[in-house]
Enzyme design. Structure first.
Site, PDB file in Angstrom:
ATOM      1  N   CYS A   2     -38.092  56.341 -27.776  1.00  0.00           N
ATOM      2  CA  CYS A   2     -37.557  55.063 -27.325  1.00  0.00           C
ATOM      3  C   CYS A   2     -38.229  54.664 -26.018  1.00  0.00           C
ATOM      4  CB  CYS A   2     -36.069  55.186 -27.045  1.00  0.00           C
ATOM      5  SG  CYS A   2     -35.183  56.019 -28.362  1.00  0.00           S
ATOM      6  N   ARG A  27     -42.775  51.485 -28.461  1.00  0.00           N
ATOM      7  CA  ARG A  27     -42.213  52.831 -28.472  1.00  0.00           C
ATOM      8  C   ARG A  27     -41.069  52.979 -29.470  1.00  0.00           C
ATOM      9  NH1 ARG A  27     -43.548  55.899 -24.026  1.00  0.00           N
ATOM     10  NH2 ARG A  27     -41.754  57.215 -24.400  1.00  0.00           N
ATOM     11  N   TRP A  73     -35.833  53.897 -31.167  1.00  0.00           N
ATOM     12  CA  TRP A  73     -36.415  54.393 -32.417  1.00  0.00           C
ATOM     13  C   TRP A  73     -35.541  55.560 -32.816  1.00  0.00           C
ATOM     14  CZ3 TRP A  73     -39.414  52.155 -35.621  1.00  0.00           C
ATOM     15  CH2 TRP A  73     -40.071  52.881 -36.614  1.00  0.00           C
ATOM     16  N   ASN A  99     -34.113  58.319 -23.389  1.00  0.00           N
ATOM     17  CA  ASN A  99     -35.242  58.556 -24.280  1.00  0.00           C
ATOM     18  C   ASN A  99     -35.396  60.054 -24.409  1.00  0.00           C
ATOM     19  OD1 ASN A  99     -37.694  58.523 -25.685  1.00  0.00           O
ATOM     20  ND2 ASN A  99     -38.870  58.503 -23.784  1.00  0.00           N
ATOM     21  N   GLY A 100     -35.399  60.544 -25.666  1.00  0.00           N
ATOM     22  CA  GLY A 100     -35.552  61.980 -25.892  1.00  0.00           C
ATOM     23  C   GLY A 100     -34.505  62.479 -26.865  1.00  0.00           C
ATOM     24  N   GLU A 474     -60.803  59.346 -40.097  1.00  0.00           N
ATOM     25  CA  GLU A 474     -60.214  58.376 -39.178  1.00  0.00           C
ATOM     26  C   GLU A 474     -60.072  57.012 -39.861  1.00  0.00           C
ATOM     27  OE1 GLU A 474     -58.565  58.427 -36.667  1.00  0.00           O
ATOM     28  OE2 GLU A 474     -58.756  56.503 -35.650  1.00  0.00           O
ATOM     29  N   LYS A 478     -56.556  54.949 -40.445  1.00  0.00           N
ATOM     30  CA  LYS A 478     -56.320  53.544 -40.044  1.00  0.00           C
ATOM     31  C   LYS A 478     -55.809  52.750 -41.237  1.00  0.00           C
ATOM     32  CE  LYS A 478     -56.493  54.528 -36.899  1.00  0.00           C
ATOM     33  NZ  LYS A 478     -56.378  55.169 -35.636  1.00  0.00           N
ATOM     34  N   GLU A 481     -52.193  53.734 -42.110  1.00  0.00           N
ATOM     35  CA  GLU A 481     -51.187  53.382 -41.103  1.00  0.00           C
ATOM     36  C   GLU A 481     -50.770  51.919 -41.154  1.00  0.00           C
ATOM     37  OE1 GLU A 481     -53.347  55.063 -37.545  1.00  0.00           O
ATOM     38  OE2 GLU A 481     -51.311  55.587 -36.986  1.00  0.00           O
ATOM     39  N   HIS A 497     -65.561  68.666 -56.647  1.00  0.00           N
ATOM     40  CA  HIS A 497     -64.612  69.772 -56.760  1.00  0.00           C
ATOM     41  C   HIS A 497     -63.215  69.278 -57.135  1.00  0.00           C
ATOM     42  CE1 HIS A 497     -67.567  72.644 -55.386  1.00  0.00           C
ATOM     43  NE2 HIS A 497     -67.862  71.823 -54.379  1.00  0.00           N
ATOM     44  N   LYS A 595     -45.753  54.808 -31.372  1.00  0.00           N
ATOM     45  CA  LYS A 595     -46.969  55.118 -30.619  1.00  0.00           C
ATOM     46  C   LYS A 595     -47.044  56.574 -30.152  1.00  0.00           C
ATOM     47  CE  LYS A 595     -50.805  54.053 -28.548  1.00  0.00           C
ATOM     48  NZ  LYS A 595     -51.976  53.949 -29.438  1.00  0.00           N
TER      49      LYS A 595
HETATM   50  C1  AGP Z   1     -53.319  57.060 -34.550  1.00  0.00           C
HETATM   51  O1  AGP Z   1     -53.631  55.800 -35.026  1.00  0.00           O
HETATM   52  C2  AGP Z   1     -51.917  57.460 -34.678  1.00  0.00           C
HETATM   53  N1  AGP Z   1     -50.994  56.497 -34.282  1.00  0.00           N
HETATM   54  C3  AGP Z   1     -51.582  58.901 -34.375  1.00  0.00           C
HETATM   55  O2  AGP Z   1     -52.165  59.663 -35.385  1.00  0.00           O
HETATM   56  C4  AGP Z   1     -51.994  59.481 -33.011  1.00  0.00           C
HETATM   57  O3  AGP Z   1     -53.382  59.561 -32.916  1.00  0.00           O
HETATM   58  C5  AGP Z   1     -51.361  60.878 -32.845  1.00  0.00           C
HETATM   59  O4  AGP Z   1     -49.971  60.751 -32.863  1.00  0.00           O
HETATM   60  C6  AGP Z   1     -51.810  61.581 -31.595  1.00  0.00           C
HETATM   61  O5  AGP Z   1     -51.445  60.878 -30.451  1.00  0.00           O
HETATM   62  P1  AGP Z   1     -51.947  61.329 -29.009  1.00  0.00           P
HETATM   63  O6  AGP Z   1     -53.416  61.127 -28.976  1.00  0.00           O
HETATM   64  O7  AGP Z   1     -51.220  60.420 -28.066  1.00  0.00           O
HETATM   65  O8  AGP Z   1     -51.586  62.767 -28.851  1.00  0.00           O
END
Ligand code: AGP
Length: 600
Positions: A2, A27, A73, A99-100, A474, A478, A481, A497, A595
């Site tokens: 959060c 967040r 969240w 938060n936590g 990567e 993307k 996500e 394979h 995030k």
């Molecule tokens: C990336 O697009 C993601 N949102 C996620 O995989 C992110 O890279 C991962 O949670 C690691 O985050 P950090 O680099 O803040 O540790």
């Protein structure tokens, strides 16, 4: 996970809190609320997005010059009005945002229920206002009662507490969740991260674990909540401007941040050379080296593995943080580099904790100065990508890769291998931001057209070899996500394979073909999928020779092999972005993701 905010000063608190919450929405955004003090405690909260809640409940009109806010969240209790923060005590005098996760909340709840406290929510947080109230009833003041409560809590918590009985202050507490204080003139701000307060101040104090602070309009007093000892700390000045945290004219933060990559790389390449040298020494002195990271940071670590092997002949083991406990074989001669843009990813923090406990030395590479990882590391190294707001990591990936390429050059030097290629690389790195800029401008319209053809795909396969392999991982991340299309990145050699069985007429396959030794082999992998009817898009270095072999070609001007991650990732990021927008989805707020992943 959060976001929390707070304000105490001489201006109406509500508009400041609301704006800060809007900046923290990345967040978490399933519910939100605010509490202010004006003679009495005023609390408004609901399920949903902040803008909608404000329209409905007129958050902006809440009275008072002291207040706290929260964007949620959910972790305990579903998103709902009653589970939204702030949470209040039974007398309606104390409000808390958190938060936590409070791990021992069930035990505390039982204790409080046995003492007659009534609970209305399903959250872990609600124990906090009741526990403070319990200690207040015993005769303490607010500060002392919060301190006693904090000492009872286990888990991770950034807390902000206000009370109608002591209306001129906020009490803040931090344990394992980020909490920043901003110093204005005659006003103090509090937030889970720096961009939330940047439009008001760039003078910040970062609370450390085990600390609490009493905030009044002109003063911050920090203490250890364990011992009560006062802590003296000088504020630091943050160079980020408020505009850097804004969308800057782009429709989405995601696109803005993709376009900010040249700058992120440029600024990161300016990192102090001594820092790079120290890190190179730190790694080369060890008997065994692990890189630990999650998600995009893990992919940057894999790029580094290739670069270090090719340039410096230096082997590193790259391990996903959450798996490190299972396979990490660590002792006093082990060096661990934790790569995390946020510096708050719980899996990575835990991996580092385990490594330290086993005697390893730890360095970190992070984009957030003062983040939790920096306080757990023997050596702190930073990328300089500026704040990344979008949930999907883009510019922080580019910054990490740039930093790690520089590291490869340093490691090669430390191992006596700085030959001509190393020197070419070191000087060529400086021209990369400009090449990236040009690429972005040229690629954007072409990739947008490609996106309109792929937007209804159910599956997209991405294949690559060598340094192209982490890039397809990567790229697939993307796509998953934000487009929600099933996407799979794999080493092209693995197709035969198993995955080849899934390729049929019209299946989209994206082949990433950077320069380098593996180019010939990947061209034959392209033939393999073509023969099974795949619709093949190649992103290729100077791809003229592929014309006629693939259905679509995105040609990238020739570059040094080790620079290709920074150029080849751009079309993949843009593709994910444009497909998402064409499908009518919001790239800045992907479903089910947040995030910073601050829980394991
Ligand atoms: C990336 O697009 C993601 N949102 C996620 O995989 C992110 O890279 C991962 O949670 C690691 O985050 P950090 O680099 O803040 O540790």
């Amino acid at each position: 996970m959060c976001g929390i905010v707070g304000y105490v000063g001489n201006r109406p608190a509500a508009p400041i809190l609301l704006e800060a919450l809007r900046r923290l929405e990345y967040r978490g955004y399933d519910s939100a609320g605010m509490a202010t003090v004006s003679g009495r405690l005023v609390v408004r909260k609901d399920r949903g997005r902040i803008a909608d809640i404000d329209r409905k409940l007129k958050l902006v009109e809440m009275p008072g010059k002291v207040g706290v806010g929260h964007t949620r969240w959910a972790t305990h209790g579903e998103p709902s009005q009653v589970n939204a923060h702030p949470h209040v005590d039974n007398a309606g005098k104390i409000a808390v945002v958190h938060n936590g996760i409070i791990e021992n909340y069930l035990e505390i709840k039982k204790f409080l229920q046995d003492h007659g406290f009534r609970f209305v929510s399903k959250t872990d947080t609600e124990v906090v206002p009741h526990l403070i109230s319990f200690f207040l009833n015993k005769g303490g003041n607010l500060e002392e009662s919060v301190r006693r409560a904090a000492r009872r809590l286990r888990g991770s918590f950034a807390l902000a507490v206000i009370s109608a009985e002591e209306p001129d202050k906020i009490i803040a507490v931090r344990q394992d969740s980020p909490l920043i204080l901003g110093l204005g003139s005659g006003e103090i701000f509090l937030a889970s991260d720096i961009p939330a307060m940047l439009q008001h101040t760039n003078r910040v104090l970062i609370l450390e674990n085990g600390e609490m602070a009493v905030l009044t309009s002109d003063r911050v007093v920090i203490r250890k909540f364990g011992s009560g000892a006062e802590v003296r700390r000088e504020p630091m000045v943050v160079k980020w401007t408020a505009e850097m945290a804004e969308k800057g004219g782009y429709p989405h933060f995601t696109l803005k941040e993709i376009f900010q990559q040249p700058e992120a790389v440029q600024d990161t390449l300016r990192a102090p050379p001594e820092e790079l040298r120290r890190l190179a020494k730190f790694l080369t002195n060890a008997r065994r080296v692990y890189f630990v990271a999650c998600g995009t940071s893990y992919h940057a670590a894999l790029v580094a593995k290739y670069a270090l092997a090719k340039l410096a002949g230096f082997p590193v083991e790259v391990v996903i943080s959450s798996e490190f406990g299972e396979i990490g074989s660590v002792d006093g001669k082990t060096a661990v580099l934790a790569i995390t843009q946020s510096g708050e990813t719980a899996d990575t923090l835990k991996a580092v904790e385990a490594a330290r406990a086993a005697g390893a030395r730890v360095a970190c590479l992070t984009n957030v100065v003062g983040s939790s990882i920096t306080r757990m590391s023997d050596l702190v190294c930073c990328t300089h990508a500026g704040p990344e707001v979008s949930v999907v990591a883009t510019k922080t990936f580019a910054a990490q890769v740039a930093y790690l390429l520089r590291l490869a050059v340093e490691v090669a030097a430390a191992r006596g291998r700085s030959g001509p290629r190393c020197r070419r690389l070191a000087s060529g790195l400086k021209s990369l931001p400009e090449i990236m800029r040009k690429n972005l401008a040229e690629l954007d319209p072409r990739v947008r057209r490609l996106a309109s053809r792929l937007l209804r795909a159910e599956h997209i396969y991405l294949i690559g070899r060598g340094i192209g392999y982490p890039l397809v991982l990567e790229g697939a991340l993307k796509l998953k996500e934000i487009t929600y299309i099933h996407s799979e990145g794999m080493p092209a050699g693995e197709l035969k394979h198993g995955t080849l069985a899934l390729i049929e007429e019209g299946t989209p396959v994206i082949a990433v073909v950077p320069p380098g030794g593996s180019r010939v082999k990947i061209v034959s992998n392209v033939e393999e999928v073509k023969a099974r009817g795949a619709h093949v898009v190649a992103i290729a270095d100077n791809g003229k020779d592929l014309e006629g072999h693939v259905d679509e070609l995105i040609s990238i001007p020739h570059t040094e092999e080790l620079f290709s991650p920074l150029l080849f990732i751009i079309p993949l990021q843009l593709l994910a972005y444009h497909i998402t927008v064409a499908r009518g989805q919001d790239p800045d707020r992907p479903r089910s993701l947040a995030k910073s992943v601050t829980v394991e």
